[in-house]
Design an enzyme around this catalytic site. Structure first.
Site, PDB file in Angstrom:
ATOM      1  N   TYR A 154       0.830  -1.158   0.239  1.00  0.00           N
ATOM      2  CA  TYR A 154       0.233   0.138   0.082  1.00  0.00           C
ATOM      3  C   TYR A 154       0.682   1.389  -0.324  1.00  0.00           C
ATOM      4  O   TYR A 154       2.077   1.037  -0.093  1.00  0.00           O
ATOM      5  CB  TYR A 154      -0.854   0.191   1.286  1.00  0.00           C
ATOM      6  CG  TYR A 154      -2.150  -0.951   1.254  1.00  0.00           C
ATOM      7  CD1 TYR A 154      -3.005  -0.381   0.964  1.00  0.00           C
ATOM      8  CD2 TYR A 154      -1.949  -2.356   1.551  1.00  0.00           C
ATOM      9  CE1 TYR A 154      -3.989  -1.492   0.340  1.00  0.00           C
ATOM     10  CE2 TYR A 154      -2.814  -3.215   1.539  1.00  0.00           C
ATOM     11  CZ  TYR A 154      -3.724  -2.823   0.991  1.00  0.00           C
ATOM     12  OH  TYR A 154      -5.028  -3.655   0.624  1.00  0.00           O
TER      13      TYR A 154
ATOM     14  N   ARG B 232      -2.539 -12.551   1.412  1.00  0.00           N
ATOM     15  CA  ARG B 232      -4.167 -12.646   1.268  1.00  0.00           C
ATOM     16  C   ARG B 232      -5.102 -12.657  -0.223  1.00  0.00           C
ATOM     17  O   ARG B 232      -3.652 -12.229  -0.891  1.00  0.00           O
ATOM     18  CB  ARG B 232      -4.512 -11.108   2.011  1.00  0.00           C
ATOM     19  CG  ARG B 232      -4.159 -10.509   3.698  1.00  0.00           C
ATOM     20  CD  ARG B 232      -5.060  -9.680   3.474  1.00  0.00           C
ATOM     21  NE  ARG B 232      -6.391 -10.094   3.783  1.00  0.00           N
ATOM     22  CZ  ARG B 232      -7.724  -9.664   3.747  1.00  0.00           C
ATOM     23  NH1 ARG B 232      -8.070  -8.658   3.640  1.00  0.00           N
ATOM     24  NH2 ARG B 232      -8.617 -10.082   3.455  1.00  0.00           N
TER      25      ARG B 232
ATOM     26  N   TYR C 290      -0.725 -10.526  -1.311  1.00  0.00           N
ATOM     27  CA  TYR C 290       0.528  -9.855  -1.250  1.00  0.00           C
ATOM     28  C   TYR C 290      -0.033 -10.057  -0.090  1.00  0.00           C
ATOM     29  O   TYR C 290      -0.769 -10.505   1.471  1.00  0.00           O
ATOM     30  CB  TYR C 290       0.405  -8.368  -0.833  1.00  0.00           C
ATOM     31  CG  TYR C 290      -0.729  -8.244  -0.112  1.00  0.00           C
ATOM     32  CD1 TYR C 290      -0.644  -7.244   1.321  1.00  0.00           C
ATOM     33  CD2 TYR C 290      -2.396  -7.518  -1.027  1.00  0.00           C
ATOM     34  CE1 TYR C 290      -1.487  -6.812   2.154  1.00  0.00           C
ATOM     35  CE2 TYR C 290      -3.346  -7.098   0.116  1.00  0.00           C
ATOM     36  CZ  TYR C 290      -2.917  -6.488   1.495  1.00  0.00           C
ATOM     37  OH  TYR C 290      -3.972  -6.321   2.518  1.00  0.00           O
TER      38      TYR C 290
ATOM     39  N   HIS D 121      -6.851  -8.068  -3.579  1.00  0.00           N
ATOM     40  CA  HIS D 121      -8.895  -7.623  -2.883  1.00  0.00           C
ATOM     41  C   HIS D 121      -8.591  -6.024  -3.329  1.00  0.00           C
ATOM     42  O   HIS D 121      -7.403  -5.416  -2.871  1.00  0.00           O
ATOM     43  CB  HIS D 121      -9.475  -8.009  -1.649  1.00  0.00           C
ATOM     44  CG  HIS D 121      -7.632  -7.711  -1.024  1.00  0.00           C
ATOM     45  ND1 HIS D 121      -7.100  -8.214  -0.469  1.00  0.00           N
ATOM     46  CD2 HIS D 121      -7.747  -6.148   0.043  1.00  0.00           C
ATOM     47  CE1 HIS D 121      -6.452  -8.118   0.764  1.00  0.00           C
ATOM     48  NE2 HIS D 121      -7.372  -6.547   0.610  1.00  0.00           N
TER      49      HIS D 121
ATOM     50  N   HIS E  77     -10.165  -2.337  -1.740  1.00  0.00           N
ATOM     51  CA  HIS E  77     -11.009  -2.212  -0.284  1.00  0.00           C
ATOM     52  C   HIS E  77     -12.574  -1.051  -0.591  1.00  0.00           C
ATOM     53  O   HIS E  77     -11.735  -0.420  -1.275  1.00  0.00           O
ATOM     54  CB  HIS E  77     -10.454  -1.849   0.539  1.00  0.00           C
ATOM     55  CG  HIS E  77      -9.255  -2.206   1.637  1.00  0.00           C
ATOM     56  ND1 HIS E  77      -9.693  -3.040   2.325  1.00  0.00           N
ATOM     57  CD2 HIS E  77      -7.736  -2.973   1.286  1.00  0.00           C
ATOM     58  CE1 HIS E  77      -8.450  -4.052   3.220  1.00  0.00           C
ATOM     59  NE2 HIS E  77      -7.460  -3.795   2.345  1.00  0.00           N
TER      60      HIS E  77
HETATM   61  C1  BEZ Z   1      -5.710  -6.038   4.698  1.00  0.00           C
HETATM   62  O1  BEZ Z   1      -5.196  -4.338   3.643  1.00  0.00           O
HETATM   63  O2  BEZ Z   1      -6.231  -5.644   3.547  1.00  0.00           O
HETATM   64  C2  BEZ Z   1      -4.864  -5.873   5.308  1.00  0.00           C
HETATM   65  C3  BEZ Z   1      -3.871  -6.158   6.169  1.00  0.00           C
HETATM   66  C4  BEZ Z   1      -3.644  -6.931   7.095  1.00  0.00           C
HETATM   67  C5  BEZ Z   1      -4.068  -7.217   8.043  1.00  0.00           C
HETATM   68  C6  BEZ Z   1      -5.712  -8.013   7.751  1.00  0.00           C
HETATM   69  C7  BEZ Z   1      -5.920  -6.622   6.615  1.00  0.00           C
HETATM   70 FE    FE Z   2      -5.487  -4.698   1.868  1.00  0.00          FE
END
Ligand code: BEZ
Ligand code: FE
Length: 290
Positions: free
Chosen positions: A157, A212, A191, A215, A217
């Site tokens: 990010y 993860r 990521y 996605h 947000h």
């Molecule tokens: C996220 O940005 O999606 C995220 C990153 C770390 C932990 C939980 C969510």
């Molecule tokens: Fe995220």
């Protein structure tokens, strides 16, 4: 109170809280003490293990800064964040489900007009996103405020870069009077959550990966509706069934469709391949009982 032993210590602690005037705080602390003591009894916690736990929490605290929230990562990876999200966001069938907030949200992200490229230089393949914000009856909700944020092709990010100069792949937009929104960005990629600290070590020791699934947000607000905090996940991602933070819901998985060079949905002539994502959001009116 003296001569407490392993059988009497729990009640002794709870009795000390009996005069606590804030009822909710007393309820939380009573349950916390009971569960903590039960846990220590159940696993027969040794003094060395107790101290290792204290050291772990100390390191977790030391890892926190204005750019890094290691305690939230701990909560996320233990499934606590998703549990709290789920039990506080029960909605009627048909509403868009909520998922974890994550640590990379920024208030007051830059405002863009519909159709703008919100990547602002972030690395990644181009992607055109379109959708409508509706109510449960399918009626468009006018002028919803959408905030969105995502990682770049390197899995970071904007706020994770030490010398960040500008916000990238992060925006505030307003849907039109017809509920529709569209913007250009980059493709979401999988990521790993930050894993160079105590939480990463914990995952490693547990034999878990930190990834993860890809996605995007969204935080969506409209007058008269509950605020929606969610993601759209990329169909086909290899981590959809093993998200490090347990956030995936099937209803939030969508196709990012790849196109050869040609004309993009906003009529831009693209000489590189690009992607499109179509996703509609359904908000829950504030009046609905939980
Ligand atoms: C996220 O940005 O999606 C995220 C990153 C770390 C932990 C939980 C969510
Ligand atoms: Fe995220």
């Amino acid at each position: 109170m003296r001569n407490l032993n392993e059988d009497t210590i729990t009640q002794a602690v709870l009795a000390r809280h009996a005069e606590m005037p804030n009822e909710r705080f007393r309820q939380i602390m009573t349950s916390l003490v009971q569960h903590l003591h039960s846990f220590a009894r159940e696993v027969k916690l040794t003094e060395a293990e107790w101290f290792a736990g204290i050291q772990f929490l100390t390191e977790t605290g030391h890892m926190c800064s204005d750019k890094r929230q290691e305690f939230i990562l701990l909560s996320d990876t233990l499934g606590l964040s998703m549990l709290v999200t789920a039990q506080n966001n029960r909605k009627p069938e048909g509403c868009t489900e909520s998922t974890v907030f994550g640590p990379f949200y920024v208030e007051d992200s830059p405002e863009y007009a519909l159709g703008d490229d919100i990547a602002n230089g972030a690395k990644g393949e181009p992607c055109f996103v379109r959708g409508t914000v509706r109510d449960i009856n399918g009626k468009a909700i006018p002028n919803a405020r959408l905030e969105l944020w995502q990682a770049d092709a390197d899995g970071f990010y904007d706020v994770q870069y030490a010398n960040q100069e500008a916000h990238r792949a992060r925006a505030t937009l307003h849907a039109g009077p017809d509920g529709k929104f569209h913007f250009r960005t980059i493709v979401a990629e999988a990521y790993p959550i930050p894993h160079d600290g105590p939480v990463g070590r914990m995952l490693d020791t547990l034999g878990r990966h930190p990834w993860r699934p890809a996605h995007l947000h969204f935080l969506i607000k409209a007058a008269g509706y509950e605020t929606l905090i969610t993601h759209v996940f990329r169909n086909g991602d290899q981590y959809l069934d093993s998200d490090a933070v347990f956030g995936v819901r099937s209803s939030l998985v969508a196709d990012w469709v790849r196109h050869e060079p040609g004309t993009a949905p906003d009529d831009t002539r693209m000489d590189v391949p690009f992607f499109t994502l179509d996703f509609d959001f359904v908000l829950n009116p504030i009046s609905n009982e939980k």
